[in-house]
Write an enzyme that holds these catalytic residues in place. Structure first.
Site, PDB file in Angstrom:
ATOM      1  N   LYS A   1       0.838  -1.203   0.000  1.00 45.36           N
ATOM      2  CA  LYS A   1       0.000   0.000   0.000  1.00 45.36           C
ATOM      3  C   LYS A   1       0.878   1.262   0.000  1.00 45.36           C
ATOM      4  CE  LYS A   1      -3.803  -2.252   2.502  1.00 45.36           C
ATOM      5  NZ  LYS A   1      -4.804  -2.048   3.592  1.00 45.36           N
TER       6      LYS A   1
ATOM      7  N   ASN B   1      -1.739  -0.037   6.938  1.00 47.08           N
ATOM      8  CA  ASN B   1      -1.153  -1.304   7.407  1.00 47.08           C
ATOM      9  C   ASN B   1      -0.284  -2.007   6.357  1.00 47.08           C
ATOM     10  OD1 ASN B   1      -3.274  -2.049   5.799  1.00 47.08           O
ATOM     11  ND2 ASN B   1      -4.500  -2.941   7.441  1.00 47.08           N
TER      12      ASN B   1
ATOM     13  N   HIS C   1      -1.820  -5.505   1.580  1.00 44.88           N
ATOM     14  CA  HIS C   1      -3.078  -6.226   1.390  1.00 44.88           C
ATOM     15  C   HIS C   1      -2.729  -7.601   0.857  1.00 44.88           C
ATOM     16  CE1 HIS C   1      -6.961  -7.463  -0.216  1.00 44.88           C
ATOM     17  NE2 HIS C   1      -6.267  -7.875  -1.265  1.00 44.88           N
TER      18      HIS C   1
ATOM     19  N   GLU D   1      -9.286 -10.186  -7.682  1.00 41.04           N
ATOM     20  CA  GLU D   1      -8.335  -9.086  -7.478  1.00 41.04           C
ATOM     21  C   GLU D   1      -7.217  -9.092  -8.535  1.00 41.04           C
ATOM     22  OE1 GLU D   1      -7.235  -9.635  -3.374  1.00 41.04           O
ATOM     23  OE2 GLU D   1      -9.253  -9.092  -2.684  1.00 41.04           O
TER      24      GLU D   1
ATOM     25  N   TYR E   1     -12.344  -3.046  -3.102  1.00 40.51           N
ATOM     26  CA  TYR E   1     -12.960  -2.971  -1.772  1.00 40.51           C
ATOM     27  C   TYR E   1     -14.485  -2.950  -1.870  1.00 40.51           C
ATOM     28  CZ  TYR E   1      -8.389  -2.111   0.405  1.00 40.51           C
ATOM     29  OH  TYR E   1      -7.097  -2.230   0.864  1.00 40.51           O
TER      30      TYR E   1
HETATM   31  P1  ADP Z   1      -7.637  -6.808   5.658  1.00 39.99           P
HETATM   32  O1  ADP Z   1      -6.878  -5.790   4.831  1.00 39.99           O
HETATM   33  O2  ADP Z   1      -6.854  -7.198   6.898  1.00 39.99           O
HETATM   34  O3  ADP Z   1      -8.112  -7.992   4.869  1.00 39.99           O
HETATM   35  P2  ADP Z   1     -10.356  -5.674   5.624  1.00 39.99           P
HETATM   36  O4  ADP Z   1     -10.601  -6.375   4.321  1.00 39.99           O
HETATM   37  O5  ADP Z   1     -11.381  -5.815   6.703  1.00 39.99           O
HETATM   38  O6  ADP Z   1      -8.918  -6.063   6.243  1.00 39.99           O
HETATM   39  O7  ADP Z   1     -10.230  -4.103   5.338  1.00 39.99           O
HETATM   40  C1  ADP Z   1      -9.551  -3.627   4.232  1.00 39.99           C
HETATM   41  C2  ADP Z   1      -8.718  -2.418   4.611  1.00 39.99           C
HETATM   42  O8  ADP Z   1      -9.579  -1.325   4.953  1.00 39.99           O
HETATM   43  C3  ADP Z   1      -7.837  -2.617   5.839  1.00 39.99           C
HETATM   44  O9  ADP Z   1      -6.617  -3.245   5.539  1.00 39.99           O
HETATM   45  C4  ADP Z   1      -7.651  -1.200   6.319  1.00 39.99           C
HETATM   46  O10 ADP Z   1      -6.653  -0.516   5.566  1.00 39.99           O
HETATM   47  C5  ADP Z   1      -9.012  -0.572   6.014  1.00 39.99           C
HETATM   48  N1  ADP Z   1      -9.930  -0.652   7.158  1.00 39.99           N
HETATM   49  C6  ADP Z   1     -10.600  -1.764   7.581  1.00 39.99           C
HETATM   50  N2  ADP Z   1     -11.383  -1.486   8.649  1.00 39.99           N
HETATM   51  C7  ADP Z   1     -11.216  -0.167   8.899  1.00 39.99           C
HETATM   52  C8  ADP Z   1     -11.739   0.734   9.891  1.00 39.99           C
HETATM   53  N3  ADP Z   1     -12.628   0.336  10.824  1.00 39.99           N
HETATM   54  N4  ADP Z   1     -11.340   2.018   9.871  1.00 39.99           N
HETATM   55  C9  ADP Z   1     -10.476   2.458   8.948  1.00 39.99           C
HETATM   56  N5  ADP Z   1      -9.932   1.666   7.977  1.00 39.99           N
HETATM   57  C10 ADP Z   1     -10.283   0.376   7.956  1.00 39.99           C
END
Ligand code: ADP
Length: 146
Positions: free
Chosen positions: A16, A123, A126, A137, A56
């Site tokens: 990211k 974070n 992905h 994807e 997303y």
């Molecule tokens: P992952 O990336 O661990 O699979 P998710 O698919 O639930 O997690 O979410 C996608 C991305 O959206 C996350 O990696 C994060 O960057 C962002 N995200 C998820 N939940 C939140 C939240 N509650 N607030 C802000 N950003 C979020």
């Protein structure tokens, strides 16, 4: 190599914008290679809002989606297709939980990310959460392959 049946998989990994800006492209690639997974494709991309809405699609209606969109368009990302036995589950473990505060040291998110307060969760990486997600994807980020 044991006797367990092979489950050769492909996954879509994104470094990211925070990972690119903070110099972690190489760290992520090294972790893929250190586990002896194969990198099948790799490129730098400036994500479009349309690509992000597809990627997303389960989050577009969330109140925090505009923050995700702003974060994910804040700079280039690196898209990677990686392959190997059980890579989807394994790389998710290597990345660690979504929330960097919950991510154990030793995971990518536990080593290179932290909380920055309210707003999108930054974070670093992905990765696809299932074979179906990976197929979807890979089409979004590598449309030229299909
Ligand atoms: P992952 O990336 O661990 O699979 P998710 O698919 O639930 O997690 O979410 C996608 C991305 O959206 C996350 O990696 C994060 O960057 C962002 N995200 C998820 N939940 C939140 C939240 N509650 N607030 C802000 N950003 C979020």
């Amino acid at each position: 190599m044991g006797d367990a049946p092979m489950n050769e998989e492909r996954t879509l990994i994104l470094v990211k914008p925070d990972g690119v800006q903070c110099g972690h492209i190489g760290h992520v690639i090294s972790r893929i290679e250190n586990r002896r997974y194969e990198i099948k494709a790799l490129k730098m991309v400036n994500p479009t809002k349309e690509q992000l809405r597809q990627h997303y699609s389960e989050l577009v209606d969330k109140p925090y989606y505009p923050g995700i969109e702003e974060f994910m368009t804040s700079g280039p990302i690196v898209a990677i297709i990686a392959e190997g036995d059980e890579i989807i589950e394994t790389f998710r473990k290597m990345a660690g939980p979504t929330d960097p505060t919950a991510a154990p040291a030793g995971t990518i998110r536990g080593d290179y990310a932290r909380s920055w307060g309210p707003g999108p969760i930054k974070n670093v990486v992905h990765s696809s959460d299932s074979a179906e997600s990976a197929t979807k994807e890979i089409k979004i980020w590598f449309p030229e392959r299909s």
